[in-house]
Write a protein that holds these residues in place. Structure first.
Motif, PDB file in Angstrom:
ATOM      1  N   MET A   1       0.837  -1.205   0.000  1.00  0.00           N
ATOM      2  CA  MET A   1       0.000   0.000   0.000  1.00  0.00           C
ATOM      3  C   MET A   1       0.869   1.251   0.000  1.00  0.00           C
ATOM      4  O   MET A   1       0.582   2.229  -0.687  1.00  0.00           O
ATOM      5  CB  MET A   1      -0.903   0.010   1.238  1.00  0.00           C
ATOM      6  CG  MET A   1      -2.106  -0.848   1.115  1.00  0.00           C
ATOM      7  SD  MET A   1      -3.224  -0.225  -0.145  1.00  0.00           S
ATOM      8  CE  MET A   1      -4.077  -1.728  -0.555  1.00  0.00           C
TER       9      MET A   1
ATOM     10  N   LEU B   1       2.163   1.790  -3.375  1.00  0.00           N
ATOM     11  CA  LEU B   1       1.134   2.152  -4.356  1.00  0.00           C
ATOM     12  C   LEU B   1       0.707   3.608  -4.246  1.00  0.00           C
ATOM     13  O   LEU B   1       0.617   4.307  -5.240  1.00  0.00           O
ATOM     14  CB  LEU B   1      -0.119   1.278  -4.169  1.00  0.00           C
ATOM     15  CG  LEU B   1      -0.002  -0.216  -4.395  1.00  0.00           C
ATOM     16  CD1 LEU B   1      -1.355  -0.886  -4.218  1.00  0.00           C
ATOM     17  CD2 LEU B   1       0.522  -0.494  -5.784  1.00  0.00           C
TER      18      LEU B   1
ATOM     19  N   TYR C   1      -0.322  -5.056  -9.884  1.00  0.00           N
ATOM     20  CA  TYR C   1      -0.555  -3.616  -9.916  1.00  0.00           C
ATOM     21  C   TYR C   1       0.154  -2.975 -11.110  1.00  0.00           C
ATOM     22  O   TYR C   1      -0.407  -2.127 -11.803  1.00  0.00           O
ATOM     23  CB  TYR C   1      -0.069  -2.996  -8.610  1.00  0.00           C
ATOM     24  CG  TYR C   1      -0.399  -1.528  -8.494  1.00  0.00           C
ATOM     25  CD1 TYR C   1      -1.687  -1.124  -8.176  1.00  0.00           C
ATOM     26  CD2 TYR C   1       0.572  -0.552  -8.700  1.00  0.00           C
ATOM     27  CE1 TYR C   1      -2.011   0.212  -8.064  1.00  0.00           C
ATOM     28  CE2 TYR C   1       0.264   0.785  -8.592  1.00  0.00           C
ATOM     29  CZ  TYR C   1      -1.025   1.173  -8.270  1.00  0.00           C
ATOM     30  OH  TYR C   1      -1.332   2.502  -8.165  1.00  0.00           O
TER      31      TYR C   1
ATOM     32  N   GLU D   1      -5.691   2.405 -12.103  1.00  0.00           N
ATOM     33  CA  GLU D   1      -5.154   1.465 -11.113  1.00  0.00           C
ATOM     34  C   GLU D   1      -5.472   1.835  -9.654  1.00  0.00           C
ATOM     35  O   GLU D   1      -5.608   0.929  -8.816  1.00  0.00           O
ATOM     36  CB  GLU D   1      -3.650   1.223 -11.320  1.00  0.00           C
ATOM     37  CG  GLU D   1      -2.720   2.357 -10.935  1.00  0.00           C
ATOM     38  CD  GLU D   1      -2.553   3.357 -12.061  1.00  0.00           C
ATOM     39  OE1 GLU D   1      -3.249   3.232 -13.081  1.00  0.00           O
ATOM     40  OE2 GLU D   1      -1.740   4.265 -11.918  1.00  0.00           O
ATOM     41  N   PRO D   2      -5.667   3.122  -9.310  1.00  0.00           N
ATOM     42  CA  PRO D   2      -6.043   3.374  -7.908  1.00  0.00           C
ATOM     43  C   PRO D   2      -7.339   2.663  -7.508  1.00  0.00           C
ATOM     44  O   PRO D   2      -7.535   2.334  -6.335  1.00  0.00           O
ATOM     45  CB  PRO D   2      -6.210   4.885  -7.853  1.00  0.00           C
ATOM     46  CG  PRO D   2      -5.319   5.392  -8.914  1.00  0.00           C
ATOM     47  CD  PRO D   2      -5.411   4.385 -10.016  1.00  0.00           C
ATOM     48  N   LEU D   3      -8.212   2.428  -8.501  1.00  0.00           N
ATOM     49  CA  LEU D   3      -9.444   1.709  -8.167  1.00  0.00           C
ATOM     50  C   LEU D   3      -9.140   0.310  -7.650  1.00  0.00           C
ATOM     51  O   LEU D   3      -9.866  -0.229  -6.827  1.00  0.00           O
ATOM     52  CB  LEU D   3     -10.350   1.599  -9.399  1.00  0.00           C
ATOM     53  CG  LEU D   3     -11.221   2.804  -9.726  1.00  0.00           C
ATOM     54  CD1 LEU D   3     -12.081   2.510 -10.943  1.00  0.00           C
ATOM     55  CD2 LEU D   3     -12.126   3.143  -8.545  1.00  0.00           C
TER      56      LEU D   3
ATOM     57  N   ILE E   1      -6.869  -0.429  -5.763  1.00  0.00           N
ATOM     58  CA  ILE E   1      -6.474  -0.350  -4.344  1.00  0.00           C
ATOM     59  C   ILE E   1      -7.635  -0.837  -3.481  1.00  0.00           C
ATOM     60  O   ILE E   1      -7.440  -1.523  -2.476  1.00  0.00           O
ATOM     61  CB  ILE E   1      -6.094   1.102  -3.963  1.00  0.00           C
ATOM     62  CG1 ILE E   1      -4.783   1.464  -4.643  1.00  0.00           C
ATOM     63  CG2 ILE E   1      -5.961   1.259  -2.450  1.00  0.00           C
ATOM     64  CD1 ILE E   1      -4.349   2.882  -4.413  1.00  0.00           C
TER      65      ILE E   1
END
Lengths: 366, 602
Positions: A109, A112, A252, A268-270, A272
């Motif tokens: 995390m 990311l 990721y 890509e944050p979705l 997460i």
């Protein structure tokens, strides 16, 4: 002492799929590529096949112990001493995966989206989920998992479909990658990749019949094989072999290239949300079972007083490795080589001995 | 001149102020006695018993386990009935006296006559076997129907008793009951308390000299609101009737819809002093027996002095008082209650409240509207999807906005990102402060909108529009995009059909804003996970709150989340374990079959 709760096969399958399949969002595809090259996906299939064969024998041996978990069986076989010995082994196993995966998810995390945040701050969020589940118990967790796992599977499938334009089938060749020996001989100890099957040997009191036990085992192994294989294959198809060894977060990283037109890009944050959801499921279930096993091993009446103590213990041990690499080294190069011994080796030995004792005891009864 | 000097003196020298007796609300002699008595009782109990008591209060027991304590409850009930509230000055008495004078004196004491201005006592004589016999009626003015009292009670007693009845009855009570009182709802009792209860609830008490029984006639006649359109659950299609404050009118509205003799309307009373009548409604061959028992057990075990509205009752009955989502549906639509009853659920209607309680409740029920089953299924499904979108927007949109703008800017398309940045350029606050300011302002306007008197209502709209819209943007306090976020969130919350759930989401929204601000998507996922586990652990009268999804029950998705065509809704919800699971046969549209005519004739 034992909770009088029951849950269905679907809930149990979701629990096991979450436990065995979650590693797909961590570093599993890269590790598979490292070991077997472009044949990482074949090795994955092979590992799950080995686990299925082992489970076949375990299920046979389990037939005399319907509704009993490893702790009950060890109690039957060797009384309190063996129960405590096996219990401590199981607790150590569960505590290790909880701690190392907590650190791994936290570090992931951080990489990311939270580069500036201290790792302990990120870990607190995961720990909050674990503590709440520790208090609420297994029933709401598995029921909630029965909603979350299908949603996560849906998100996973969408992710695979969105990656479709970037697949290069040629990347899968040479088909046998680093060689047959690397796939099939070096792959044997990698059976530990599905060592989370141990959870199945802890839930028989909750799922009841032997038929359920078997179907849960086979279906969850099949679904895990699908997820691990499909993402490893997708990763190798998208990222050519030499580059595939570089990524620390393969799932990721390939998600970042998804791009459909000017508006639909950098989504890509979705992921997460999906990633964190899977992490919550894994960590809270592992944490709960650690406490549950401790409670059962030492025949404690209540679970709740253990929750905060174990949370502090988990957080403290989690921060012991000096870096992410040290944590990965412990997990990948040590635990994932030997944890299969606990899940399959110890279980089979225990069941063999318990079966022998039962066979001797039964004729006397007659 | 003297006054000037006096005033000057008073300015310089201290003068003791005149002693005026001020009003002080003193403790009454009885105050605290009950608590002391309870405490004494409590100290006599063993620690084990105290522990058990605590667990009973905190955790609702199952109906089965409740049966064990049923006898105990029965005993308590008996004790309670013996220990009814009486004014401290009046010695409580149980049985009615044969002396009318004594009865009159006692009733005057009980109702504090003549201090109580609305108590009416009318003394008169009736003729029994040719002799005058003293009698009196007692009632509360305003709660009774004068015409009924005059024509059905006073007229026959005073005028008709003079007639020569060919009867051999020696008992005056029996004579009055069978010959003189033509009123249809007449209670004959030997207990004072029963007559007192009836009088308190709009009845008329009748005492006759020489009779060991008294009569309580149901002559309720208070003014009440008529049947009007429901205010909180408006529909375009379907019945337009809503409950009012009269219990029997409300139960009749439900009966009128169901027309089923198996519909049971059980009476219960809540409140030691108010004795508010309630009705527990269920269909006896559909509702699960243990569920009915559990509801009755909870309602009958409530101990408090007064209860005003079903909102109080809801808070006393629910499983988890600390959970934000409501666990019981409050509806003012008789058709909704009727539909729930046909599914095997239970309803409680309370006198004085236009909201009936429907239980058990699951998460799905909270996003269903009464209209869903009256309109065709594709439209209903569209509306349900819109509502679910509304739920997510109401709950998460501001939090997601904060999370994206603070942590995950990369997922905003470049043009949109530039637009947001340029709009926020002059705003001095961070996004989270900006959104909190607007949300608080919106909440204030919403609350003021409910409380504001009608004629000045439009003013609020103007102020709201100015504050939320133009002025806030012009003053660079918030960015225009944030106005859109807050407005869309507000619209989303209005789409939630259950107002209690909307309240819950209004609270949770602030939590999600803070979580989004503290850890972006990770924070929001943490909140969703914790909320999910909490909701999954919750139960409403033994039914998991997240049913039929967690645990999954048959037909959960097709029947509950979406709605199949009406003719395909064949079974009742599995999670309420109804006694009769099937609502309609596999083929309810028999005319679609070739031999439909024959079947129909059969």
């Amino acid at each position: 002492m034992q909770e009088k709760i029951k849950f269905g096969s679907w809930e149990a399958i979701c629990l096991l799929v979450a436990m065995m399949g979650t590693k797909v969002i961590l570093n599993y595809p890269r590790v598979a590529a490292e070991l077997a090259g472009t044949a990482g996906w074949i090795q994955t299939l092979y590992i799950v096949l080995l686990a299925t064969v082992a489970f076949f024998f375990i299920a046979k041996l389990y037939s005399r112990f319907e509704g009993k978990d490893l702790i009950d069986i060890s109690q039957y076989l060797g009384g309190s001493i063996l129960r405590i010995i096996i219990g401590v082994f199981v607790i150590a196993f569960l505590l290790f995966i909880t701690v190392s995966l907590l650190r791994l998810f936290g570090e992931q995390m951080k990489t990311l989206a939270y580069v500036a945040s201290p790792i302990s701050y990120i870990l607190v969020f995961f720990l909050a989920g674990m503590i709440v589940v520790g208090y609420f118990g297994l029933e709401p967790l598995v029921r909630f998992m029965a909603i979350l796992v299908p949603v996560s599977i849906g998100a996973f499938l969408i992710y695979l479909v969105l990656l479709a334009p970037f697949y290069r089938a040629g990347n899968l060749f040479p088909a046998f990658g680093n060689g047959l020996d690397k796939i099939f001989i070096a792959g044997i100890p990698r059976i530990s990749e599905v060592s989370e099957l141990l959870f199945l040997f802890l839930i028989p009191p909750f799922i009841g019949s032997q038929k359920n036990f078997k179907s849960v085992g086979y279906i969850s192994l099949g679904m895990t094989a699908f997820f691990l294989t499909s993402l490893t294959m997708a990763y190798i198809c998208v990222v050519p072999y030499p580059a595939a060894l570089e990524s620390s977060l393969p799932a990721y990283d390939i998600g970042r290239i998804i791009n459909y037109g000017r508006f639909f890009q950098r989504i890509e944050p979705l992921f997460i949300i999906t990633w964190a959801t899977m992490a919550f499921m894994y960590l809270s279930a592992a944490f709960y079972f650690t406490i549950y096993t401790f409670q059962k091993t030492f025949k404690l009446e209540h679970r709740q007083p253990l929750v905060l103590a174990f949370a502090v213990l988990t957080m403290t041990i989690c921060l012991l490795p000096r870096s992410l690499m040290e944590n990965i080294d412990l997990l990948v190069n040590n635990f994932r080589f030997y944890s299969g011994l606990m899940t399959f080796g110890v279980t089979i030995l225990l069941l063999l001995a318990a079966n022998m004792k039962k066979r001797r005891a039964e004729p006397r009864k007659c | 001149m003297v006054n000037y000097i006096k005033n000057l003196k008073s300015l310089i020298f201290f003068e003791e102020p005149e002693k005026i007796e001020e009003f002080i609300l003193k403790e009454s002699n009885d105050e605290g006695k009950a608590e002391i008595k309870e405490a004494q009782k409590d100290s006599d109990r063993t620690p084990e018993l105290k522990k058990r008591d605590r667990s009973i209060i905190k955790k609702p027991m199952s109906a089965a386990s409740g049966n064990d304590s049923g006898e105990e409850q029965g005993e308590n009930k008996e004790k309670d009935s013996n220990n009814k509230h009486q004014p401290s000055a009046v010695k409580p008495r149980e049985n009615i006296s044969t002396s009318v004078e004594e009865n009159l004196r006692y009733m005057k004491d009980i109702f504090t006559v003549p201090d109580n201005g609305d108590i009416v006592i009318r003394e008169f004589e009736i003729t029994f076997k040719g002799k005058p016999v003293k009698a009196f009626i007692i009632l509360i003015d305003g709660m009774t129907d004068r015409t009924v009292i005059n024509s059905n009670i006073l007229h026959p007693l005073m005028i008709l008793s003079d007639k020569d009845f060919k009867t051999g009855e020696d008992d005056i009570g029996e004579f009055v009951k069978s010959r003189l009182l033509p009123h249809n709802q007449m209670k004959v009792t030997e207990k004072y308390q029963e007559v007192i209860d009836e009088i308190n609830f709009g009845g008329c008490g009748l005492f006759v000299d020489g009779s060991k029984v008294a009569f309580a006639a149901d002559v309720k006649g208070w003014l009440a609101r008529g049947i009007e359109r429901p205010n909180t659950e408006l529909v375009l299609r379907g019945p337009q009737e809503g409950f009012n404050e009269i219990l029997r009118a409300n139960t009749a509205l439900v009966r009128k819809i169901l027309k089923d003799e198996d519909l049971i309307v059980e009476n219960a009373k809540v409140g030691k002093r108010s004795k508010t009548p309630c009705s527990i409604l269920y269909i006896k061959d559909i509702a699960n027996e243990s569920l009915v028992e559990e509801v009755k057990r909870r309602v009958n075990s409530i101990k408090l002095d007064y209860i005003i509205d079903s909102g109080h009752l809801e808070q006393l009955l629910e499983d988890d008082p600390y959970m934000l989502a409501p666990q019981i549906i409050a509806t003012e639509r008789p058709d909704r209650v009727a539909a729930a009853l046909t599914d095997g659920k239970i309803a409680i209607i309370m006198h004085g409240s236009p909201f009936a309680l429907v239980l058990p409740t699951t998460n799905n029920d909270l996003i269903h509207a009464a209209e869903d089953s009256y309109i065709r299924f594709p439209y209903a499904n569209l509306l349900r999807c819109v509502r679910i979108l509304g739920v997510f927007m109401s709950l998460l949109l501001p939090g997601l906005y904060v999370a994206i703008t603070n942590y995950h800017q990369e997922m905003i398309p470049t043009d949109l990102l530039l637009a947001i940045v340029s709009a926020r350029e002059k705003v001095p606050f961070p996004t989270v402060v900006e959104i909190l300011i607007m949300e608080v302002a919106f909440e204030l306007i919403r609350e003021a909108g409910i409380r504001i008197p009608g004629p000045i209502g439009p003013t609020l709209g103007i102020i709201g529009a100015l504050i939320l819209g133009q002025a806030a943007v012009a003053a660079n306090i918030v960015s225009p995009i944030l106005i859109i976020i807050v407005a869309v969130t507000g619209i989303g919350s209005f789409a939630i059909p259950n107002f209690s759930l909307a309240y819950a989401f209004r609270i949770l929204r602030f939590a999600y804003i803070l979580l989004g601000a503290s850890a972006g998507f990770l924070g929001i996922t943490t909140g969703l996970f914790l909320q999910g586990v909490w909701l999954t652990a919750a139960k409403s009268f033994g039914v998991p709150f997240m049913a039929p999804f967690a645990p999954k029950t048959s037909g959960g998705f097709s029947d509950e989340f979406l709605r199949p065509p009406f003719w395909k809704q064949e079974t009742r919800p599995d999670y309420v374990n109804p006694r009769d699971t099937r609502k309609q046969p596999k083929i309810s549209r028999v005319w679609t079959q070739n031999n439909s005519e024959g079947d129909a004739n059969e």
